[in-house]
Design an enzyme around this catalytic site. Structure first.
Site, PDB file in Angstrom:
ATOM      1  N   LYS A 120       0.834  -1.210   0.000  1.00  7.04           N
ATOM      2  CA  LYS A 120       0.000   0.000   0.000  1.00  7.04           C
ATOM      3  C   LYS A 120       0.865   1.254   0.000  1.00  7.04           C
ATOM      4  CE  LYS A 120      -2.138   3.427   2.271  1.00  7.04           C
ATOM      5  NZ  LYS A 120      -1.629   4.380   3.259  1.00  7.04           N
ATOM      6  N   ASP A 138      -6.107   0.451   0.819  1.00 10.61           N
ATOM      7  CA  ASP A 138      -6.113   0.686   2.261  1.00 10.61           C
ATOM      8  C   ASP A 138      -7.474   0.259   2.795  1.00 10.61           C
ATOM      9  OD1 ASP A 138      -8.051   2.835   1.880  1.00 10.61           O
ATOM     10  OD2 ASP A 138      -6.365   3.811   0.912  1.00 10.61           O
TER      11      ASP A 138
END
Length: 223
Positions: A120, A138
């Site tokens: 991420k 996320d």
DNA sequence: ATCCCGAGGG
DNA sequence: CCCTCTGGAT
């Protein structure tokens, strides 16, 4: 959500969030990397309260290397998870100085090798700082992707792969930011504001909820 | 699966 | 009071 609904979704998102962008404050790839490291499990708003002062005192990776672990912790304590983050930032800075001449490289494999940098974080840095198309999954992107019916993945990696397959590459970075804004403002983790959501007609969650309500009213009518 | 962790919202 | 916040490492 049906395949044909995806362009509709993107159209709605562009109307709602025409200028969706990374809300973390930063002036260069290094500052962005540190800000994203700090943003794990905390609001970007809180990170933004700390980072401008932090970067004024320590503009470059070299400047952080004079800090002890304890001193680094004091700088970021309010953000939470401060022991891990302080350690990761110091080690990241040390490696950037020793291995990259103090620069953040445009290189996914190198970035994910840094401590505290996962898929991420690396994707946010690549897409936001270097303009590489990427979808950073996320908590918001994952939650909305499931609710909308873009994926049934059981891991964030699988969610990312499903999104990359279904969304046009040119829209990856925009959709990432737009889903985050929508997740914060409308499709919140607890008690999503479906009544205010312009994606209702193409959202799987809303279809399910509508069926539930229909079933309940049927029962009440019988009683 | 669990831990790290302070701040903010409901 | 409990849940969540632009996760990652063990």
């Amino acid at each position: 959500m049906k395949k044909a609904d995806i362009p509709i979704m993107i159209g709605h998102l562009k109307e709602l969030y025409p200028d969706a962008h990374c809300e973390l404050l930063y002036n260069n790839p290094f500052e962005l990397l540190i800000a994203v490291l700090l943003s794990a499990q905390c609001t970007d708003k809180l990170v933004n309260q700390v980072t401008p002062g932090l970067f004024a005192k320590y503009p470059k990776p070299e400047d952080f290397l004079s800090l002890s672990q304890a001193e680094m912790e004091d700088e970021i304590r309010r953000i939470g998870l401060f022991r891990n983050k302080a350690k990761n930032i110091l080690e990241t800075c040390r490696r950037l100085v020793v291995e990259q001449g103090g620069q953040v490289p445009n290189d996914y494999d190198y970035l994910v090798g840094l401590p505290g940098v996962g898929r991420k974080t690396a994707n946010v840095v690549l897409s936001t700082a270097f303009g590489v198309p990427a979808i950073a999954v996320d908590t918001h992107v994952d939650r909305l992707s499931h609710r909308l019916g873009l994926t049934k993945a059981t891991s964030v990696l699988q969610t990312e792969l499903d999104l990359m397959k279904k969304l046009p590459k040119a829209e990856w970075t925009f959709t990432h930011h737009a889903l985050i804004l929508h997740g914060r403002r409308v499709c919140t983790a607890r008690s999503p504001k479906c009544g205010l959501c312009s994606l209702q007609s193409i959202c799987d969650l809303h279809q399910k909820e509508a069926k539930k309500v229909a079933k309940q009213t049927r029962k009440q009518a019988e009683a």
